[in-house]
Design a protein around this motif. Structure first.
Motif, PDB file in Angstrom:
ATOM      1  N   VAL A 183       0.826  -0.937   0.011  1.00  0.00           N
ATOM      2  CA  VAL A 183      -0.057   0.100   0.055  1.00  0.00           C
ATOM      3  C   VAL A 183       0.839   1.347   0.011  1.00  0.00           C
ATOM      4  O   VAL A 183       0.614   2.291  -0.722  1.00  0.00           O
ATOM      5  N   PHE A 184       1.929   1.153   0.923  1.00  0.00           N
ATOM      6  CA  PHE A 184       2.659   2.432   1.021  1.00  0.00           C
ATOM      7  C   PHE A 184       4.232   2.178   1.290  1.00  0.00           C
ATOM      8  O   PHE A 184       4.604   1.216   2.111  1.00  0.00           O
ATOM      9  N   THR A 185       5.120   2.894   0.750  1.00  0.00           N
ATOM     10  CA  THR A 185       6.503   2.597   1.370  1.00  0.00           C
ATOM     11  C   THR A 185       7.104   4.178   1.861  1.00  0.00           C
ATOM     12  O   THR A 185       6.645   5.337   1.204  1.00  0.00           O
ATOM     13  N   TYR A 186       7.844   4.296   2.700  1.00  0.00           N
ATOM     14  CA  TYR A 186       8.774   5.359   3.131  1.00  0.00           C
ATOM     15  C   TYR A 186       9.873   5.712   2.008  1.00  0.00           C
ATOM     16  O   TYR A 186      10.265   6.623   1.885  1.00  0.00           O
ATOM     17  N   GLY A 187      10.077   4.603   1.282  1.00  0.00           N
ATOM     18  CA  GLY A 187      11.224   4.822   0.282  1.00  0.00           C
ATOM     19  C   GLY A 187      12.442   4.626   0.616  1.00  0.00           C
ATOM     20  O   GLY A 187      13.585   5.482  -0.076  1.00  0.00           O
TER      21      GLY A 187
END
Length: 209
Positions: A151-155
């Motif tokens: 869903v989401f990544t801090y990268g």
């Protein structure tokens, strides 16, 4: 807007993501962080929950049409994984952080036969360690892990390197850069806060010390 920006705005709207550059959070790792992300809040919002499930399923189907099983990483991605698997009409399993200490001692819950082609669903990518531990468990069980959709990544560069070393492709619906961009453009944060957020992203392990 693109999906990454739409989702970033939604996460801010429902307070799944909190940004506090001036009053940072402390993670379990000891890192000081201006951001806290809890994608489980998505589950309490039916329209967004359905959208995220559709986006995950669409991306997973598009990248891995040969997948036979969807695997969710416990605990945060179990529900998202089930919802995506339902839309993909695929079998579902989930992976515990470690084998349970009772009963069968299973780490993977559900039916997973050796040689099965698996796409992994994750809710949040930080350093990548827990996500890749799930991949390792699946591989040890004889599965062929095709890739991971989150869903989401801090990268973090550290996470990207770990995924490269493990030979796992990672794709996400949204990311930290999209989030900061949306937060800046909508006035959720000030230009000064935006600078702090970019500074943290460059050196998360030493920021705020």
């Amino acid at each position: 807007m693109t999906v990454d920006k739409i989702l970033a705005k939604s996460l801010l709207d429902i307070k799944a993501v909190l940004l506090r550059p001036q009053e940072p959070f402390t993670w379990a790792s000891g890192w000081h962080s201006p951001i806290y992300c809890d994608n489980r809040r998505i589950l309490s919002h039916p329209e967004l929950r359905a959208n995220v499930a559709e986006w995950l399923a669409s991306k997973a189907n598009g990248l891995y049409p040969e997948a036979q099983v969807v695997a969710g990483v416990a605990t945060g991605a179990i529900a998202h994984g089930v919802l995506a698997a339902d839309r993909m009409e695929k079998a579902f399993v989930y992976v515990r952080p470690k084998p349970k200490d009772h009963g069968t001692g299973s780490q993977i819950e559900g039916e997973l036969l050796p040689g099965t082609k698996v796409v992994v669903i994750e809710d949040l990518i930080s350093t990548g360690m827990s996500s890749l531990a799930a991949v390792d468990a699946l591989r040890k069980a004889g599965a062929e892990v095709l890739g991971m959709v989150a869903v989401f990544t801090y990268g973090f560069d550290l996470a990207a390197e770990r995924f490269r070393e493990a030979g796992v492709r990672l794709d996400t619906l949204s990311n930290y850069a999209a989030l900061v961009d949306v937060a800046s453009r909508t006035g959720y944060i000030s230009p000064e806060d935006s600078a702090l957020l970019h500074e943290w992203r460059r050196s998360p392990d030493t920021w705020g010390r």
